[in-house]
Motif scaffolding. Structure first.
Motif, PDB file in Angstrom:
ATOM      1  N   GLU A  76      10.866 -12.283  -0.518  1.00 18.92           N
ATOM      2  CA  GLU A  76      10.079 -13.351   0.101  1.00 18.92           C
ATOM      3  C   GLU A  76       8.605 -12.955   0.202  1.00 18.92           C
ATOM      4  N   LEU A  77       8.342 -11.700   0.539  1.00 22.52           N
ATOM      5  CA  LEU A  77       6.971 -11.191   0.588  1.00 22.52           C
ATOM      6  C   LEU A  77       6.309 -11.335  -0.779  1.00 22.52           C
ATOM      7  N   GLU A  78       7.026 -10.977  -1.825  1.00 20.58           N
ATOM      8  CA  GLU A  78       6.490 -11.074  -3.183  1.00 20.58           C
ATOM      9  C   GLU A  78       6.178 -12.520  -3.554  1.00 20.58           C
ATOM     10  N   VAL A  79       7.083 -13.433  -3.236  1.00 19.71           N
ATOM     11  CA  VAL A  79       6.864 -14.854  -3.532  1.00 19.71           C
ATOM     12  C   VAL A  79       5.606 -15.348  -2.829  1.00 19.71           C
ATOM     13  N   ARG A  80       5.458 -15.005  -1.571  1.00 14.48           N
ATOM     14  CA  ARG A  80       4.302 -15.472  -0.804  1.00 14.48           C
ATOM     15  C   ARG A  80       3.001 -14.863  -1.312  1.00 14.48           C
ATOM     16  N   ALA A  81       3.056 -13.600  -1.767  1.00 18.45           N
ATOM     17  CA  ALA A  81       1.863 -12.975  -2.343  1.00 18.45           C
ATOM     18  C   ALA A  81       1.458 -13.679  -3.631  1.00 18.45           C
ATOM     19  N   LYS A  82       2.427 -14.014  -4.461  1.00 16.56           N
ATOM     20  CA  LYS A  82       2.137 -14.733  -5.707  1.00 16.56           C
ATOM     21  C   LYS A  82       1.559 -16.109  -5.417  1.00 16.56           C
ATOM     22  N   GLU A  83       2.047 -16.767  -4.374  1.00 12.76           N
ATOM     23  CA  GLU A  83       1.555 -18.103  -4.011  1.00 12.76           C
ATOM     24  C   GLU A  83       0.067 -18.107  -3.673  1.00 12.76           C
ATOM     25  N   VAL A  84      -0.450 -16.997  -3.166  1.00 12.28           N
ATOM     26  CA  VAL A  84      -1.878 -16.935  -2.830  1.00 12.28           C
ATOM     27  C   VAL A  84      -2.698 -16.303  -3.959  1.00 12.28           C
ATOM     28  N   GLY A  85      -2.043 -16.019  -5.089  1.00 17.29           N
ATOM     29  CA  GLY A  85      -2.757 -15.507  -6.261  1.00 17.29           C
ATOM     30  C   GLY A  85      -2.904 -14.001  -6.327  1.00 17.29           C
ATOM     31  N   ALA A  86      -2.118 -13.272  -5.574  1.00 18.58           N
ATOM     32  CA  ALA A  86      -2.192 -11.809  -5.577  1.00 18.58           C
ATOM     33  C   ALA A  86      -1.312 -11.225  -6.684  1.00 18.58           C
ATOM     34  N   ASN A  87      -1.661 -10.006  -7.100  1.00 16.04           N
ATOM     35  CA  ASN A  87      -0.802  -9.288  -8.038  1.00 16.04           C
ATOM     36  C   ASN A  87      -0.315  -7.966  -7.446  1.00 16.04           C
ATOM     37  N   VAL A 102       0.581  -5.969  -3.243  1.00 16.19           N
ATOM     38  CA  VAL A 102       0.562  -5.971  -1.778  1.00 16.19           C
ATOM     39  C   VAL A 102       0.388  -4.523  -1.345  1.00 16.19           C
ATOM     40  N   VAL A 103      -0.624  -4.279  -0.512  1.00 10.48           N
ATOM     41  CA  VAL A 103      -0.864  -2.924  -0.012  1.00 10.48           C
ATOM     42  C   VAL A 103      -0.621  -2.891   1.491  1.00 10.48           C
ATOM     43  N   GLY A 104      -0.359  -1.682   1.991  1.00  4.56           N
ATOM     44  CA  GLY A 104      -0.151  -1.512   3.425  1.00  4.56           C
ATOM     45  C   GLY A 104       1.112  -2.172   3.941  1.00  4.56           C
ATOM     46  N   MET A 105       2.120  -2.303   3.086  1.00  2.00           N
ATOM     47  CA  MET A 105       3.369  -2.983   3.479  1.00  2.00           C
ATOM     48  C   MET A 105       4.141  -2.121   4.473  1.00  2.00           C
ATOM     49  N   SER A 106       4.724  -2.780   5.464  1.00  2.00           N
ATOM     50  CA  SER A 106       5.600  -2.084   6.415  1.00  2.00           C
ATOM     51  C   SER A 106       6.751  -2.998   6.814  1.00  2.00           C
ATOM     52  N   PHE A 107       7.845  -2.380   7.236  1.00  2.00           N
ATOM     53  CA  PHE A 107       9.031  -3.097   7.691  1.00  2.00           C
ATOM     54  C   PHE A 107       9.119  -3.045   9.210  1.00  2.00           C
ATOM     55  N   GLN A 108       9.721  -4.101   9.779  1.00  2.00           N
ATOM     56  CA  GLN A 108      10.067  -4.124  11.194  1.00  2.00           C
ATOM     57  C   GLN A 108      11.506  -4.632  11.288  1.00  2.00           C
ATOM     58  N   TYR A 109      12.243  -4.105  12.242  1.00  2.00           N
ATOM     59  CA  TYR A 109      13.648  -4.461  12.420  1.00  2.00           C
ATOM     60  C   TYR A 109      13.876  -4.888  13.866  1.00  2.00           C
ATOM     61  N   ALA A 110      14.788  -5.858  14.064  1.00  2.00           N
ATOM     62  CA  ALA A 110      15.132  -6.287  15.424  1.00  2.00           C
ATOM     63  C   ALA A 110      16.549  -6.843  15.434  1.00  2.00           C
ATOM     64  N   ILE A 111      17.184  -6.752  16.583  1.00  2.00           N
ATOM     65  CA  ILE A 111      18.497  -7.353  16.804  1.00  2.00           C
ATOM     66  C   ILE A 111      18.271  -8.572  17.690  1.00  2.00           C
ATOM     67  N   LEU A 112      18.862  -9.706  17.298  1.00  2.00           N
ATOM     68  CA  LEU A 112      18.639 -10.967  17.995  1.00  2.00           C
ATOM     69  C   LEU A 112      19.952 -11.594  18.434  1.00  2.00           C
ATOM     70  N   THR A 120      -0.918  -6.634   3.020  1.00  2.00           N
ATOM     71  CA  THR A 120      -2.113  -7.358   2.592  1.00  2.00           C
ATOM     72  C   THR A 120      -1.997  -7.687   1.118  1.00  2.00           C
ATOM     73  N   ALA A 121      -2.041  -8.981   0.811  1.00  2.00           N
ATOM     74  CA  ALA A 121      -1.998  -9.436  -0.571  1.00  2.00           C
ATOM     75  C   ALA A 121      -3.376  -9.219  -1.192  1.00  2.00           C
ATOM     76  N   VAL A 122      -3.399  -8.608  -2.379  1.00  2.00           N
ATOM     77  CA  VAL A 122      -4.664  -8.285  -3.038  1.00  2.00           C
ATOM     78  C   VAL A 122      -4.560  -8.560  -4.539  1.00  2.00           C
ATOM     79  N   VAL A 123      -5.725  -8.624  -5.157  1.00  2.00           N
ATOM     80  CA  VAL A 123      -5.811  -8.640  -6.618  1.00  2.00           C
ATOM     81  C   VAL A 123      -6.406  -7.295  -7.009  1.00  2.00           C
ATOM     82  N   VAL A 124      -5.677  -6.577  -7.847  1.00  2.00           N
ATOM     83  CA  VAL A 124      -6.158  -5.283  -8.354  1.00  2.00           C
ATOM     84  C   VAL A 124      -6.361  -5.373  -9.855  1.00  2.00           C
ATOM     85  N   GLU A 125      -7.153  -4.437 -10.377  1.00  2.00           N
ATOM     86  CA  GLU A 125      -7.374  -4.371 -11.838  1.00  2.00           C
ATOM     87  C   GLU A 125      -6.077  -4.173 -12.563  1.00  2.00           C
TER      88      GLU A 125
END
Length: 106
Positions: free
Chosen positions: A64-75, A77-87, A101-106
């Motif tokens: 899902e993160l990848e899909v959303r990054a592509k939607e904003v034109g990124a190629n 994602v840097v600084g990615m981290s996971f969070q976990y919770a029980i609900l 952070t979605a970014v465009v790199v060379e």
């Protein structure tokens, strides 16, 4: 799509910042896995059922993160981290989120 936990990619300078993107996955844990985990809690060992659910939820959140990054034109994602919770009232739901952070790199 390159996704990394670091804040830069060596030899690939950031040309444009596209913003923060997120991926989420919420999954229910079924009764059989709860029973199996209860036995593991008493007798020790790993809970394969929970591990499999966690792996699946983490993969879904990353996709899902990848899909959303592509939607904003990124190629990348840097600084990615996971969070976990029980609900849930009975703690029967597991949530995995990731962000970066979605970014465009060379």
């Amino acid at each position: 799509m390159l996704i990394t936990t670091t804040h830069f990619i060596e030899n690939r300078p950031v040309q444009e910042f596209k913003g923060i993107v997120f991926g989420e996955s919420i999954t229910g844990i079924n009764v059989l896995k709860d029973i199996s985990a209860s036995f593991r809690n008493v007798f020790g060992g790993r809970s394969k059922g929970y591990e499999e659910e966690l792996i699946k939820a983490r993969q879904e959140a990353l996709m899902e993160l990848e899909v959303r990054a592509k939607e904003v034109g990124a190629n990348a994602v840097v600084g990615m981290s996971f969070q976990y919770a029980i609900l849930g009232a009975d703690n029967g739901m597991m949530m995995v989120t990731c962000s970066g952070t979605a970014v465009v790199v060379e």
